[in-house]
Motif scaffolding. Structure first.
Motif, short mmCIF file in Angstrom:
data_model
loop_
_atom_site.label_atom_id
_atom_site.label_comp_id
_atom_site.label_asym_id
_atom_site.label_seq_id
_atom_site.Cartn_x
_atom_site.Cartn_y
_atom_site.Cartn_z
N GLY A 274 0.81 -1.21 0.00
CA GLY A 274 0.00 0.00 0.00
C GLY A 274 0.85 1.26 0.00
N ARG A 275 0.20 2.36 0.27
CA ARG A 275 0.84 3.68 0.29
C ARG A 275 1.82 3.75 1.46
N THR A 276 2.98 4.35 1.24
CA THR A 276 4.00 4.40 2.29
C THR A 276 4.91 5.59 2.08
N PHE A 277 5.57 5.99 3.16
CA PHE A 277 6.66 6.96 3.08
C PHE A 277 7.60 6.70 4.25
N MET A 278 8.82 7.27 4.18
CA MET A 278 9.78 7.13 5.27
C MET A 278 10.42 8.47 5.59
#
Length: 120
Positions: free
Chosen positions: A101-105
């Motif tokens: 799914g949608r992700t960021f870091m």
């Protein structure tokens, strides 16, 4: 059955890291010591900042991530990204779609990775 219930994040400046995580997750630690700051994230489960061996911490490669899974799918992930960017976090990876799914870091002040993704 025994399950892990303590997750340590190595930091070089515990006061700076405590301010960062207090603001980021909007939580307060259970207690404060000079080198160990635990947060209870669920009953009997601690997420803790540890600088007890900071002479070795700076040499250790960053090989793990702190994960925050949130309900609501990609819309909520993008919304939290906007909130955290407004707080001035260091973005490591902008929001994108991945197999889960949608992700960021982002990174904390010591370079530890923090990933946001939707709840499995």
């Amino acid at each position: 059955m025994r399950t892990p219930n303590l997750f340590l994040i190595y930091v070089t400046d515990v006061e700076r890291a405590t301010r960062f995580y207090n603001d980021l997750f909007e939580i307060e630690p259970r207690m404060i010591t000079p080198r160990y700051i635990p947060y209870e994230v669920a009953p009997g489960v601690l997420f803790a900042l540890w600088s007890g061996r900071c002479d070795q911490v700076t040499e250790a490669p960053r090989t793990s991530e702190v994960g925050l899974m949130i309900p609501g799918g990609g819309v909520k992930v993008d919304a939290l990204y906007d909130v955290w960017v407004a707080k001035g976090v260091t973005v490591y990876q902008e929001p994108h779609d991945d197999v889960f799914g949608r992700t960021f870091m982002i990174t904390d002040p010591d370079g530890n990775l923090i990933r946001v993704s939707p709840t499995d």
